[in-house]
Scaffold this motif. Structure first.
Motif, PDB file in Angstrom:
ATOM      1  N   LYS A   1      37.855  61.236  48.337  1.00  0.00           N
ATOM      2  CA  LYS A   1      36.647  60.428  48.239  1.00  0.00           C
ATOM      3  C   LYS A   1      36.516  59.841  46.832  1.00  0.00           C
ATOM      4  O   LYS A   1      36.608  60.546  45.846  1.00  0.00           O
ATOM      5  CB  LYS A   1      35.425  61.293  48.568  1.00  0.00           C
ATOM      6  N   GLY A   2      36.317  58.543  46.766  1.00  0.00           N
ATOM      7  CA  GLY A   2      36.126  57.864  45.485  1.00  0.00           C
ATOM      8  C   GLY A   2      37.402  57.483  44.763  1.00  0.00           C
ATOM      9  O   GLY A   2      37.337  56.841  43.713  1.00  0.00           O
ATOM     10  N   ASP A   3      38.563  57.865  45.308  1.00  0.00           N
ATOM     11  CA  ASP A   3      39.830  57.529  44.653  1.00  0.00           C
ATOM     12  C   ASP A   3      40.308  56.170  45.165  1.00  0.00           C
ATOM     13  O   ASP A   3      40.815  56.050  46.281  1.00  0.00           O
ATOM     14  CB  ASP A   3      40.874  58.603  44.942  1.00  0.00           C
ATOM     15  N   THR A   4      40.148  55.158  44.340  1.00  0.00           N
ATOM     16  CA  THR A   4      40.504  53.791  44.738  1.00  0.00           C
ATOM     17  C   THR A   4      41.870  53.368  44.209  1.00  0.00           C
ATOM     18  O   THR A   4      42.303  52.242  44.468  1.00  0.00           O
ATOM     19  CB  THR A   4      39.447  52.795  44.211  1.00  0.00           C
ATOM     20  N   TYR A   5      42.550  54.269  43.491  1.00  0.00           N
ATOM     21  CA  TYR A   5      43.791  53.860  42.835  1.00  0.00           C
ATOM     22  C   TYR A   5      44.869  53.507  43.858  1.00  0.00           C
ATOM     23  O   TYR A   5      45.119  54.242  44.816  1.00  0.00           O
ATOM     24  CB  TYR A   5      44.305  54.970  41.923  1.00  0.00           C
ATOM     25  N   GLY A   6      45.504  52.346  43.638  1.00  0.00           N
ATOM     26  CA  GLY A   6      46.590  51.901  44.512  1.00  0.00           C
ATOM     27  C   GLY A   6      46.114  51.321  45.824  1.00  0.00           C
ATOM     28  O   GLY A   6      46.914  51.170  46.756  1.00  0.00           O
ATOM     29  N   LYS A   7      44.833  50.957  45.910  1.00  0.00           N
ATOM     30  CA  LYS A   7      44.283  50.496  47.186  1.00  0.00           C
ATOM     31  C   LYS A   7      43.505  49.190  47.015  1.00  0.00           C
ATOM     32  O   LYS A   7      42.911  48.933  45.976  1.00  0.00           O
ATOM     33  CB  LYS A   7      43.346  51.547  47.784  1.00  0.00           C
ATOM     34  N   PHE A   8      43.533  48.401  48.062  1.00  0.00           N
ATOM     35  CA  PHE A   8      42.580  47.311  48.242  1.00  0.00           C
ATOM     36  C   PHE A   8      41.583  47.792  49.285  1.00  0.00           C
ATOM     37  O   PHE A   8      41.960  48.099  50.413  1.00  0.00           O
ATOM     38  CB  PHE A   8      43.274  46.043  48.748  1.00  0.00           C
TER      39      PHE A   8
ATOM     40  N   PHE B   1      42.782  39.539  49.939  1.00  0.00           N
ATOM     41  CA  PHE B   1      43.786  40.582  49.717  1.00  0.00           C
ATOM     42  C   PHE B   1      45.182  39.969  49.565  1.00  0.00           C
ATOM     43  O   PHE B   1      46.008  40.444  48.777  1.00  0.00           O
ATOM     44  CB  PHE B   1      43.758  41.577  50.882  1.00  0.00           C
ATOM     45  N   LYS B   2      45.449  38.874  50.275  1.00  0.00           N
ATOM     46  CA  LYS B   2      46.787  38.295  50.274  1.00  0.00           C
ATOM     47  C   LYS B   2      47.144  37.628  48.938  1.00  0.00           C
ATOM     48  O   LYS B   2      48.314  37.541  48.590  1.00  0.00           O
ATOM     49  CB  LYS B   2      46.917  37.263  51.404  1.00  0.00           C
ATOM     50  N   TYR B   3      46.136  37.143  48.184  1.00  0.00           N
ATOM     51  CA  TYR B   3      46.474  36.425  46.946  1.00  0.00           C
ATOM     52  C   TYR B   3      45.933  37.063  45.680  1.00  0.00           C
ATOM     53  O   TYR B   3      46.382  36.734  44.585  1.00  0.00           O
ATOM     54  CB  TYR B   3      46.026  34.964  47.021  1.00  0.00           C
ATOM     55  N   LYS B   4      44.977  37.981  45.788  1.00  0.00           N
ATOM     56  CA  LYS B   4      44.386  38.562  44.584  1.00  0.00           C
ATOM     57  C   LYS B   4      45.268  39.674  44.009  1.00  0.00           C
ATOM     58  O   LYS B   4      45.853  40.470  44.746  1.00  0.00           O
ATOM     59  CB  LYS B   4      43.007  39.149  44.901  1.00  0.00           C
ATOM     60  N   LYS B   5      45.333  39.731  42.668  1.00  0.00           N
ATOM     61  CA  LYS B   5      46.049  40.815  42.011  1.00  0.00           C
ATOM     62  C   LYS B   5      45.209  42.081  42.074  1.00  0.00           C
ATOM     63  O   LYS B   5      43.980  42.016  42.038  1.00  0.00           O
ATOM     64  CB  LYS B   5      46.343  40.457  40.550  1.00  0.00           C
ATOM     65  N   PRO B   6      45.859  43.254  42.159  1.00  0.00           N
ATOM     66  CA  PRO B   6      45.079  44.499  42.187  1.00  0.00           C
ATOM     67  C   PRO B   6      44.370  44.724  40.866  1.00  0.00           C
ATOM     68  O   PRO B   6      44.820  44.279  39.808  1.00  0.00           O
ATOM     69  CB  PRO B   6      46.141  45.575  42.446  1.00  0.00           C
ATOM     70  N   MET B   7      43.241  45.428  40.919  1.00  0.00           N
ATOM     71  CA  MET B   7      42.475  45.719  39.712  1.00  0.00           C
ATOM     72  C   MET B   7      43.257  46.624  38.766  1.00  0.00           C
ATOM     73  O   MET B   7      43.192  46.501  37.560  1.00  0.00           O
ATOM     74  CB  MET B   7      41.147  46.386  40.096  1.00  0.00           C
ATOM     75  N   ASN B   8      44.004  47.553  39.329  1.00  0.00           N
ATOM     76  CA  ASN B   8      44.784  48.509  38.541  1.00  0.00           C
ATOM     77  C   ASN B   8      46.219  48.460  39.012  1.00  0.00           C
ATOM     78  O   ASN B   8      46.496  48.747  40.184  1.00  0.00           O
ATOM     79  CB  ASN B   8      44.228  49.929  38.709  1.00  0.00           C
ATOM     80  N   ASP B   9      47.138  48.094  38.136  1.00  0.00           N
ATOM     81  CA  ASP B   9      48.531  47.953  38.550  1.00  0.00           C
ATOM     82  C   ASP B   9      49.146  49.293  38.919  1.00  0.00           C
ATOM     83  O   ASP B   9      49.045  50.271  38.181  1.00  0.00           O
ATOM     84  CB  ASP B   9      49.360  47.317  37.424  1.00  0.00           C
ATOM     85  N   VAL B  10      49.774  49.322  40.072  1.00  0.00           N
ATOM     86  CA  VAL B  10      50.591  50.463  40.494  1.00  0.00           C
ATOM     87  C   VAL B  10      52.051  50.152  40.202  1.00  0.00           C
ATOM     88  O   VAL B  10      52.791  50.985  39.695  1.00  0.00           O
ATOM     89  CB  VAL B  10      50.397  50.742  41.994  1.00  0.00           C
ATOM     90  N   VAL B  11      52.458  48.923  40.517  1.00  0.00           N
ATOM     91  CA  VAL B  11      53.840  48.492  40.322  1.00  0.00           C
ATOM     92  C   VAL B  11      53.954  47.869  38.933  1.00  0.00           C
ATOM     93  O   VAL B  11      53.418  46.796  38.667  1.00  0.00           O
ATOM     94  CB  VAL B  11      54.259  47.479  41.400  1.00  0.00           C
ATOM     95  N   ILE B  12      54.648  48.542  38.037  1.00  0.00           N
ATOM     96  CA  ILE B  12      54.849  48.033  36.689  1.00  0.00           C
ATOM     97  C   ILE B  12      56.051  47.103  36.635  1.00  0.00           C
ATOM     98  O   ILE B  12      56.044  46.078  35.963  1.00  0.00           O
ATOM     99  CB  ILE B  12      55.050  49.202  35.688  1.00  0.00           C
ATOM    100  N   LYS B  13      57.078  47.449  37.393  1.00  0.00           N
ATOM    101  CA  LYS B  13      58.314  46.659  37.361  1.00  0.00           C
ATOM    102  C   LYS B  13      59.145  46.988  38.593  1.00  0.00           C
ATOM    103  O   LYS B  13      59.210  48.151  39.015  1.00  0.00           O
ATOM    104  CB  LYS B  13      59.109  46.997  36.090  1.00  0.00           C
ATOM    105  N   THR B  14      59.764  45.981  39.172  1.00  0.00           N
ATOM    106  CA  THR B  14      60.782  46.192  40.195  1.00  0.00           C
ATOM    107  C   THR B  14      61.982  45.337  39.823  1.00  0.00           C
ATOM    108  O   THR B  14      61.851  44.322  39.147  1.00  0.00           O
ATOM    109  CB  THR B  14      60.289  45.794  41.599  1.00  0.00           C
ATOM    110  N   GLY B  15      63.144  45.748  40.262  1.00  0.00           N
ATOM    111  CA  GLY B  15      64.340  44.979  39.934  1.00  0.00           C
ATOM    112  C   GLY B  15      65.534  45.464  40.719  1.00  0.00           C
ATOM    113  O   GLY B  15      65.444  46.385  41.539  1.00  0.00           O
ATOM    114  N   LEU B  16      66.664  44.820  40.454  1.00  0.00           N
ATOM    115  CA  LEU B  16      67.915  45.170  41.111  1.00  0.00           C
ATOM    116  C   LEU B  16      68.948  45.536  40.055  1.00  0.00           C
ATOM    117  O   LEU B  16      69.141  44.797  39.084  1.00  0.00           O
ATOM    118  CB  LEU B  16      68.435  44.003  41.951  1.00  0.00           C
ATOM    119  N   ILE B  17      69.584  46.675  40.232  1.00  0.00           N
ATOM    120  CA  ILE B  17      70.716  47.087  39.408  1.00  0.00           C
ATOM    121  C   ILE B  17      71.892  47.304  40.356  1.00  0.00           C
ATOM    122  O   ILE B  17      71.834  48.159  41.239  1.00  0.00           O
ATOM    123  CB  ILE B  17      70.422  48.386  38.623  1.00  0.00           C
TER     124      ILE B  17
END
Length: 496
Positions: free
Chosen positions: A389-396, A407-423
């Motif tokens: 209850k009350g934990d909004t982290y990582g959620k819209f 939801f489709k175009y707005k950036k999240p209030m708190n970033d969960v994904v800092i970086k993604t990439g391919l190695i």
């Protein structure tokens, strides 16, 4: 003392560990932000009873570039609330608010070279950025501010786009009203500013009913507020929703490339605010529309492809939703697209699940979708998502399903994904996990190992510590962390 000599003394005062390429320095209540590709660290220095605000800027190689200080008088850090900062109108704005004078604030405004632009002392905190602080749909271009506001009465909701201009950059922001554009009154569900320059403002408008039902890209004259051209994303007679997720504006050709998702009326109904995402995981429909400089839809591409997950059998609510985070065009005409996938298992709650990359590659017909291997990054981190209850982290969390287009175009209030990439063509994730109750943060490097997905914590912050990561390459990054007492900070160059 000359500025060059002052910077030399500063360089000598930093504790530099060349082997680990790190910098350690004593600074009270330190914090950090990235602005114009520079890392800015700021905080306090205490000398007897005198308190000084200090800010340092570093390159991505941890070279000290500039610094500035401001004497705050006979105070201690505990006298102030937390320093707040924003980059409104493309400058650094630092705000200092005394704890016992909660309606009084002082301002220091700097450019990216830390040259002082202006200050304001004992200013009414309620007037600081009062124009924009409560408005969700806003956009700034240089010294212009564009805001979309609404008003409602018994006949419905009216949308207004207003333009304002900063009166003076060397004082707390006050604005001069320029013009207002009133949208047609009937059936407008959403309007959002997606781009502006000296000549035009581009608005994404969603009309949920009536003769003009559909999703539109509007070009509006930036000087007069008059509509130049409106372009419908869905073709004439197509009743489906074309919900925008990302835009590329080509300054040279004046063209606009829009990407997003298509939804049938039996899946979403914005008029009645109902939804049924039962088939959402089975087949996702993507659109790409190229709008030329005249405002004509020169290219329309539609692609359907299966989502890389399966819903639980018998689950009424569970569904998965693709949200485009990065949309970049390459020199060969292909598009590299990074998406985040969200899971819905509670009404109007969309929680981060994983990320996924694919490329649109031109072929003889239009484009071919080349997808990377999908892995569930969040599952590699124990208890990554909390539904307490009350934990909004990582959620819209939507007020109702009518906010799904947002939801489709707005950036999240708190970033969960800092970086993604391919190695080596293998996906990796940098995910931030925040424990709301304990204020602990961990930055996790998730990648494919010999036995499947592996998780490695690359930075950990306990309660009372400030922390952040800034990537300056595919695998290289700068970490920032303060000690638990927040009297020292460390900047360090790292490699995954």
């Amino acid at each position: 003392m000359g500025k060059k000599l002052y910077i030399i003394i500063l360089l000598l005062s930093f504790a530099v560990i060349s082997e680990g390429q790190s910098i350690k320095y004593t600074l009270l209540s330190a914090n950090v932000l990235q602005f114009h590709h520079l890392i800015h660290v700021y905080g306090y220095k205490q000398s007897g009873n005198d308190l000084t605000f200090k800010c340092f800027s570093f390159s991505d190689k941890l070279q000290l570039k500039d610094s500035i200080e401001l004497n705050l008088g006979k105070h201690h850090p505990s006298d102030y609330l937390e320093i707040t900062v924003d980059t409104l109108h493309d400058v650094l704005n630092f705000y200092f608010q005394l704890a016992n004078q909660k309606n009084i604030v002082s301002l220091l405004r700097l450019n990216d070279s830390l040259r002082k632009i202006g200050t304001a002392e004992n200013y009414d905190a309620n007037h600081i950025n009062a124009l924009s602080v409560f408005d969700d749909e806003k956009y700034t271009f240089k010294q212009d501010m564009y805001i979309i506001r609404t008003s409602s009465d018994t006949s419905g909701k009216q949308f207004y786009l207003s333009k304002y201009h900063v009166k003076a950059m060397d004082k707390a922001f006050e604005y001069e009203y320029k013009w207002q554009f009133a949208f047609e009154r009937k059936h407008i569900h959403r309007a959002s500013i997606i781009y502006a320059d000296t000549s035009q403002v581009i608005v994404y408008a969603h009309v949920f009913d009536g003769l003009k039902k559909g999703q539109w890209i509007l070009r509006i004259n930036a000087n007069t507020g008059e509509v130049i051209r409106g372009t419908k994303l869905n073709a004439k007679g197509d009743p489906r929703y074309f919900l925008m997720s990302g835009v590329i504006f080509n300054k040279k050709t004046k063209s606009i490339e829009v990407i997003g998702s298509i939804y049938d009326g039996n899946m979403l109904d914005f008029k009645n605010k109902t939804s049924n995402f039962t088939n959402q995981s089975k087949n996702h429909k993507l659109f790409l529309v190229l709008i030329d400089s005249l405002g004509d839809a020169a290219v329309r591409v539609e692609k359907a492809f299966p989502m890389p997950i399966q819903t639980k059998a018998g689950s009424v609510l569970q569904s998965f939703h693709l949200k485009i985070r990065e949309f970049n065009k390459q020199a060969d005409g292909s598009y590299v697209i990074w998406t985040d996938i969200y899971e819905q298992s509670l009404p109007n709650v969309f929680a981060y699940y994983s990320s996924w990359q694919f490329t649109l590659v031109p072929n003889d017909v239009d484009y071919e979708i080349v997808r990377s291997i999908f892995t569930i990054g969040s599952k590699a981190i124990p208890n990554f998502m909390s539904f307490g209850k009350g934990d909004t982290y990582g959620k819209f969390i939507l007020n109702d399903i009518g906010e799904y287009d947002k939801f489709k175009y707005k950036k999240p209030m708190n970033d969960v994904v800092i970086k993604t990439g391919l190695i080596n063509n293998t996906t990796f994730y940098i995910l931030k996990k925040t424990d709301i109750l304990s204020s602990k943060k961990t930055y996790n490097y998730v990648s494919m190992g010999k036995k499947g997905l592996e998780n490695k914590i690359i930075l950990k912050a306990e309660q009372g510590q400030q922390s952040n990561l800034f990537f300056n390459g595919v695998t290289s990054y700068i970490s920032f962390i303060t000690n638990i007492g927040n009297s020292d900070f460390e900047l360090k160059l790292n490699t995954l």
